[in-house]
Structure formats: C-alpha cells, structure tokens
Motif scaffolding. Sequence first.
Motif, short mmCIF file in Angstrom:
data_model
loop_
_atom_site.label_atom_id
_atom_site.label_comp_id
_atom_site.label_asym_id
_atom_site.label_seq_id
_atom_site.Cartn_x
_atom_site.Cartn_y
_atom_site.Cartn_z
N THR A 283 -4.29 0.16 -20.03
CA THR A 283 -4.19 0.21 -21.48
C THR A 283 -3.49 -1.05 -21.99
N LEU A 284 -3.56 -1.27 -23.29
CA LEU A 284 -2.93 -2.44 -23.88
C LEU A 284 -1.44 -2.46 -23.59
N GLY A 285 -0.83 -1.30 -23.55
CA GLY A 285 0.60 -1.21 -23.27
C GLY A 285 0.98 -1.67 -21.88
N ASP A 286 0.01 -1.76 -20.97
CA ASP A 286 0.31 -2.19 -19.61
C ASP A 286 0.64 -3.68 -19.52
N LEU A 287 0.48 -4.40 -20.63
CA LEU A 287 0.91 -5.80 -20.67
C LEU A 287 2.42 -5.92 -20.77
N GLN A 288 3.10 -4.81 -20.95
CA GLN A 288 4.52 -4.81 -21.25
C GLN A 288 5.35 -5.63 -20.26
N ASN A 289 5.08 -5.46 -18.96
CA ASN A 289 5.92 -6.09 -17.94
C ASN A 289 5.41 -7.47 -17.50
N LEU A 290 4.31 -7.94 -18.07
CA LEU A 290 3.76 -9.23 -17.66
C LEU A 290 4.36 -10.34 -18.53
N ILE B 14 -2.81 -2.86 -13.60
CA ILE B 14 -2.58 -4.27 -13.91
C ILE B 14 -1.09 -4.54 -14.13
N GLU B 15 -0.34 -3.51 -14.51
CA GLU B 15 1.09 -3.70 -14.76
C GLU B 15 1.87 -4.03 -13.49
N ARG B 16 1.24 -3.82 -12.33
CA ARG B 16 1.92 -4.14 -11.06
C ARG B 16 1.91 -5.65 -10.78
N LEU B 17 1.06 -6.38 -11.45
CA LEU B 17 0.91 -7.82 -11.18
C LEU B 17 1.94 -8.62 -11.98
N THR B 18 3.18 -8.38 -11.71
CA THR B 18 4.26 -8.97 -12.50
C THR B 18 4.45 -10.46 -12.22
N SER B 19 3.76 -11.01 -11.22
CA SER B 19 3.85 -12.44 -10.94
C SER B 19 2.84 -13.25 -11.75
N GLY C 252 -9.25 -2.53 -6.71
CA GLY C 252 -8.12 -2.89 -5.86
C GLY C 252 -7.37 -4.11 -6.31
N LEU C 253 -7.70 -4.63 -7.49
CA LEU C 253 -7.03 -5.83 -8.00
C LEU C 253 -5.52 -5.63 -8.09
N CYS C 254 -5.10 -4.41 -8.37
CA CYS C 254 -3.67 -4.14 -8.57
C CYS C 254 -2.87 -4.31 -7.29
N ARG C 255 -3.53 -4.40 -6.14
CA ARG C 255 -2.81 -4.61 -4.88
C ARG C 255 -2.44 -6.07 -4.66
N LEU C 256 -2.98 -6.97 -5.48
CA LEU C 256 -2.73 -8.39 -5.30
C LEU C 256 -1.43 -8.78 -6.00
N ILE C 257 -0.32 -8.30 -5.46
CA ILE C 257 0.96 -8.46 -6.15
C ILE C 257 1.47 -9.90 -6.11
N GLU D 121 0.80 -1.22 0.00
CA GLU D 121 0.00 0.00 0.00
C GLU D 121 0.84 1.27 0.00
N SER D 122 2.14 1.12 0.05
CA SER D 122 2.99 2.30 -0.04
C SER D 122 2.85 2.93 -1.42
N GLY D 123 2.23 4.09 -1.46
CA GLY D 123 2.05 4.78 -2.73
C GLY D 123 0.85 4.34 -3.52
N TYR D 124 0.01 3.43 -2.96
CA TYR D 124 -1.16 2.96 -3.72
C TYR D 124 -2.24 4.03 -3.76
N GLU D 125 -2.83 4.21 -4.92
CA GLU D 125 -3.94 5.15 -5.11
C GLU D 125 -5.14 4.39 -5.63
N ASN D 126 -6.25 4.52 -4.95
CA ASN D 126 -7.49 3.90 -5.41
C ASN D 126 -8.12 4.79 -6.47
N PRO D 127 -8.14 4.35 -7.73
CA PRO D 127 -8.63 5.22 -8.81
C PRO D 127 -10.12 5.50 -8.72
#
Length: 960
Positions: free
Chosen positions: A697-704, A671-676, A646-651, A94-100
């Motif tokens: 965005t589609l580009g957020d798949l970059q790190n997955l 979604i880009e935070r879910l690198t696992s 809050g799905l992005c918090r499930l790292i 949650e450090s730096g997490y923002e709920n959109p």
Amino acid sequence: MAHLVSELLELLSSIRFYEVKQEVRLVVGVKEEVKNLTRKLQSVKLEVADAERRWRHAQDKSAKEWLDEFEEICYGLDDVLDEWVTAILKSETESGYENPSKSKRKLKIHSSRFTCGQVSLRDGIASKIKKLNEKANGFFGGGKPDFEKSIQYSATAVDETSVCGREKEKDRIMKLLLGESTDQGGRSSDVISIVGIAGVGKTYLAELVYEEKSIKEEFNFKIWVSVSQSFAKIIAEKSDFQSVPNRFSSSYRVGLNDLLEETALAVFGKKFLLVLDDVQEIDSFMWDKYLKCYFEFGLPGSKVLITTRSDMVPVSMSNHTSLFPLHGITEDDCRSLFSHCAWFGNSSTESEGMVSIHNKIISGCKGLPFLVKALVSLLQVKISTEERQHVLDSKAWDQYKDKPGYPPLLLCYDDLPSKMKRCFTYCAVFSKDCMKLEQEYWINLWMAQGYLRATQIKEEELVGKDYFENLIARSFFQNAIKDGNSSTAAFKVHDLVHEFAQFLTENDCVNVEVSSHGVIGMVSSWDKVRHLKIEFSERNASFPVSFASLKNLRSLLVDYCKSDYPIVTGNQDDLLSRLTCLRALKLSHISSEEISDKIGKLIHLRYLDLSDNQHLKYLPEEIGELYNLQTLNLSGCCELQRLPYGLCRLINLRHLNNYHTDKLTFMPRGIERLTSLKSLYKFVVNCSYHSRELSSTLGDLQNLNYLRKYLEICGLGNSTDMISEARKAQLKKKKQLVTLKLSFVECRALIHDQDEEIIQALEPPPSLEHLEIEHYGGIKMKIPNWMMQLAKLSKICISKCRNCNNLPPLGKLPFLEYLEISDMRSLHKVGDEFLGIETNHKESEDKKKAFPKLKELRFSHMYAWDEWDAGIALEEEVMPCLLRLYIGFCDKLEALPTQLLQMTPLEELAVDDCRSLRGQNHWKVGVDWHYISRIPIIYFDGKRYVNYKCPACDLAFNFL
C-alpha cells in the motif's frame, strides 16, 4: 592485488564474527583452516604490492607468474567466503518470510539451526576452504619472493588550466575556419583535419576554437559529434539543436553514417560548423554520400573540423581537406604549464637541484600537455629531493620508451591507494566511444565488485564519489560534467589513459565487438577474463565463445549497438548455469519474453541490468533468491506485467530502476522491508481488482526514508482510504528527494474531490526541486499549503488534468523558474488568478511581482483555451525574468497578452500549430508583430527567425 588481500581479510574477520553472533559453526577443523588462511594473507600483503610494481616497471615475468597464481587463489577464496556469507544472509532473511503468492504457511528458519540442505551446503563450503588452503600451502611453500621495496608518493588535486604553447595553432585554425587565406595564398578548405598522436591536445585545441566568441558569431549553427571506430554521438551540451532527439543524445551510440544522414536536414539554410572529434576513418563513400550533403544543404562558408590520430583520414578525402599536423609543445612550454599547474602561476621557491629534477621529469612527457598535468598531481606536494629523485630514476622511463605516455601514467598509478586502483582499471572493460558515462552507473558497478567499502561516516556511494573526485584531480578522468549540486554527474577517460588501463589489466578486462563475421578485438585467453563487455553490431551475430570458457567471469555486460532487438544465439539456461561467479550482469535488448529461472543460481550477483528489453513480460520468482543484489535495472521494460513476489527478500537492494514500466499495476507485498532502497523510480498503488494480500500500500513507503532523487507515485485516487495512506507514507522524511511525480488514476467513473486532500497529505521534503502532477481529477485546483514553503522548488509540470477548469495561483511561488502546463481540455481562460494577483492589488502599496524568477513558460495541447487575459497586471510586476515562451497546439487561442510580449525580457518565442493565431494574421502583418519583433529568436510552425538588426524591422529577420 593488495586491495583484494585486504578485502579477503575483512571477509574472514566478518565470518568469524558471524560465527559468534549467530551461533553458526563451520565444520569441525575448518575454523583452523580459516585462521591459517588469515595468517598467510596477512604475511604476504607487502610482497604482493612489490611484485605488482616489479612487473609493471621492469616487466619481470617471474613476478607476473607469481601474481597470476596468487590471484587465482584469492579469487577462489573470495567466491567461497561470499558463498558462506550469502548462506548466513539467506538464513536471516527467510526467517518469518511468507510468500504471498502461495499458501499462508510461513517458512521459518532459525539462524542457529540448519535444514538438511543447509548442512550439505555448509559441508560443501568447508570442503572448498580446505582445498584452497592446500593450494595455498603449496604456493607459499616456496618462500616469499625477493622483490625490492616500493616508494610511495602523495598527491593533491590539480585544477584544470589552459594549455600553454597553443596560441599560434589556435590562431591558424581560426583563420582557416573564418575563411581567411592560407599561408600559400590559396582559398582555405571546407574541411580542416587536426592530426596528432594521443595526448597531444587535439580535442582541447578544437574546444578552444569552438568556444571562441568570433566563431559563435560567424556560425549560427554548431554541432559537436564524438566519434570512435564506427560509432558516434552528438554531445548535446555543445550543440545548437533546440532539443537533440533521443536517438542522438549523448547517452546513445549510433552509426556515424546514420547520424550524419539523419541530421543533415538540421543544417539546411544555415552556416554551420560541424566538429567530428576522434575520427579513426573516413572513406570516400562516407564523404560522397554524407559529408557532401552537409555542404549542399548549408550556406557557403560552412566548415567541418576533424580531430584524428590517423594520417589516412585527410588523405581519404583527397583535396577536400586541409591537413593541420599537431605536434607536442616545446620543453619551455611544458615547464610553463608545469609551473602554472603546480604553483598557480606564482614563482617557484624550490632549490636549483629540485628544479633540475623537475625539468628532467618534464622532458619525459615528450611534449604532451596531458601528461604534464598528470605528473603535477604526483609532484605537487613538497616532498624531499630524494623522493623525487626516485621518480626520475624509475625504470619505467627506460622500460616504455616505445610508449611515451606510459611512464608518467604508471608513476601516477603507483601513487593511487590500492582500492582506487581497481576502480580506475575497471574502465578498461568499456570501449573508447563509451567512455562518457554517468557517475552513478560506474559507482553501482564498483559496488558490485566489492571495490567500495562503507566507513563509519560514509556509505559506499559517497566513498565512490570521493574516488571519482580523486581520479579526476589526478587526471585519470576528465571533462567532468557537473549536476545542479556541483557534483560530478558524468565524465570521460582520455584515449591514452584508456589504452593504459587496458595495458594494466591485460586479459582481466576485455571489450569486444561481435558481428556476423566474428569478433573484433584481441583475446589471448578467454578463461582468464574476469570482466567482459560484448557489443553486438548486427542482428544475426552469435555469442563469440562457449560459456564454459567464461566460468571465471565476474562481469558480463551485453549491449547492442543499434536501436533494434537482436536474437543472440545462445541458451539463457546455459549462460546462467555456468557463469556462477558473476557479480554484475547486463542483458539488454534481448528478444525473450521472460528470463530463465536459472538466474537464481547467481548467488554472488550484486548488479542486474535488464533494461530496454521491450518484449520482457515476466521475471522469475528465483530473482528473490539473489540475496546480495544491490541494483536491479528494469527501465524501458515497457511490457513488464509485474515484479516478483519475492522482491521483498532482497534486503540489500539499494537501487530499483523501474522507469518506463507502464504496465506494472501494483508493487508486491513487503516493499517496506527494503529499507536500504535509495532509488525507486516508480511506486504503483494497487488497482482495486488486485488482492491486497498480494500488494503493498502507499503507506508502506513510510520506512523508505533513504529514497533520493526521483520518485513517481502512480494510481492515486483509486480507493477511499487513500488520504490516510498518503499521510502514512511520510514523504516529508525522505530528505534527499529532488523530483516527485504524482499521477492519479486516469479512468475513474466519478470526479473525486479527495484528490486535493491527497496532494495535501503527500507533503514532500524541503529538498524538492521538481514537481509533476498528472490526471488530477478535481474541477478546481489549489496550491497545497506546503508548496509555498519549498525554497528549492524551481520546476513544475501539470498535465492531463482534463476536468480542471482553472489554474492555481502559481505566480505566488517565489522560486519557480520553469512551468509547463499541458493537456487541460476543460480550461477556457487564463487570467489574473493564475498570476496570484488580487483584484485590489493596485491599491496596495506593497506590490508583489507575479512569477518573480520564472525563466521559461510552456503551454501545449490546450484545445479549449481561447483567452489569455492579464489586463489588470502592471507590466513591471509580471514575469520580470521570462526568457522563453512556448505555445503549441492551442487551436482556439486568439491572442497573446501584450504585457508579456512587450515588457518581459523574452529572448525566444515559439508558436506551433495554433490555428486561431495564424488565422487572425497576428504574424508579420498583424498588430502583434509590433510587440514581438524585438524578440531575438522566434519559431513559428518549425521555422526559425533570427533578429540580426533593428528590433522593429521586418527585414531584420532572416529565415534559417
């Protein structure tokens, strides 16, 4: 228990590491408590292993009581430590997490500082650790138990081999099935029942007969049904259905009566063989109403082969069945089988003393082939005579005389590594008829329970696969089904092994069936149950016990046995508030439109399965508080509107299964935070009317880059920057991707020429085997440059490209084996451009074959298609490997290319609802019949023709 001690020591060590790294301190004094617990656990590891052996082999009740008390302490400590690790993980996440979905105010929590709530949580954890230490002091105060030391044995993999000593039985069954006279001179019965105890080889004998060439020639339609209790399922890979309906697929369980009734028409006019494997009961009603229908619809000589442990099954059918009792094989055959497995048929070089020990051990298998093969895994390594003598002298042989299968299995179980033992015993939570399950499903459940630990070179999933292969090699798992990469995809547990697992776990793993009349299954103490699977067999069935009695549950898997939506009596809030120790939760087929926000209280949860909840519309934001969640299964939630913000918090999320969630219109931001993530079935590109602040965005798949197997990208072509976003996605780096589906937005005001460039930008990795494209909006379709470089691409499906008036030159693809084209409503002609053959190719000395490896070609719902012209192609160059051709719902198509009908090695042709073909009399009396009469199997509007005789003779085709 020994494995649990090791895992707790790892947790204690990791907490002390986090204290130093993150400057997070326990309450004063508790650090010493943690050190004390560590010392106590380290000192008792050997005693735990010996106590387990003492209980299993000698039924020492004092050892069992000691283990039960110690288990309570360990599970309690595991919960407390996991709570502390979760608090640290929450602080980091949650450090730096923002709920959109809320304001733009950011919630920042530094790991070295705690809020009042977190201080309270820290104090609560400290208090629990102190109480556990006090309880442990009392437990260890009595001194160490005096148990004898156990002996360990090593083992290696054993190849599957034929069962020795069954040749005579096989021949007798064959004669009965082929209608030959019995020994008494009478007519053989229509139903043959193989009766014998578990492990004697009933199923294996049936399989040997089922796969015989003479049986395949005699019966032109075969069905294999796996039955257990009141449920059944068709084993698709063994049955002759052209395509087994989803309702009766091998992954779905239905009532045996329902299955027999609804599939009886499939045998109409056929000489069939129906195998009912592992039947527990058949009453006269089932015979009169269901099985009789098969014989009334089928041709004379049809047979039903039953395997059962119950003598009452053939009795219930009176004179309709022939009883075939199956006994254990002789000791000589057991020794032959042992020799074949252990030395691969070669002569043994071992001493007479060692051979004598082997023979005595083999005699303990009581003639059961399955147990002989299991023991080979224990004795195959050339260990000393003394060690093998210890196996022979084990008290288990005398302790379980009334259960002949248990001693060999127990000795093999003792040899398993401690962590693998828990993986095996977890199978006791499933019912026998549910034992053929996908490997990935089990691995995810094992991970949720903490049974798998990653190594420096292997992730948890790979460790789980190693465990699987090991358990298969040791005969605990069997009938493994391999995938395309020769890895185990699914498996089965033998009935005897399943009963043994239930014996080992007692109240720990429980499976019950619940109807309106109550619970089917024995549970002596609900409060001791750790893993529970409940199967509701009726709509009005209620939860069998109060949730307060299940406070120690770590797995709750709720299933409904029929394709309906039960209303399970019970309060979601009550369930989720009380079962706070859960690591795995499955709630399928519930009638609710939403899940309670109390689910956020399940902080230990790793596995959440909400699949097939077809009324579910919303998920609570509190799911974002499940920081340990590894698997979230939402497949089949067809009414689901959106995923939690809050799905992005499930790292820690590794698997997000959102297959068949067609009403999702965007993926939440972050979604880009879910690198696992390793599994993401569907990525939905934001529709234009959604705020970009809320969506990825589609580009957020970059790190997955760990995504594997299947990925569907929906909503392509709906914005002007889609091409640049497609390049950012860098699909090429997702090196484990096997199947890719590209779906463009269907309803667009204009035809977008950028679709071609989007496909070009979404270059997949070389590992791709299957490509699907739908709703492509362009008028012309071309092959992207990268497609020719995909050496593993063997399957392509193109559908619903309703503006496109051509087919790309797919014939150039050198490795394509399966091609399906459907619903292209602007396509009028398929010509040589589809084959990829240039107009001047005849003048070229270097001629290339079109579709050189294509085996199956399918066209359907091509309503404007009226011409298929392959006139310039030489016969030997077109589809030289084509075996199956399907044409369906192509009303205007008037003829099929003679080159395909005459020169390709077609084995099966199917034509459905093509009015112009039918109207031009191309069948039987028309010109085309001359070209297709050589094809062995033809389907025409659902009717099946089989060529038994002369290829050019009409009369050779029989309607089945």
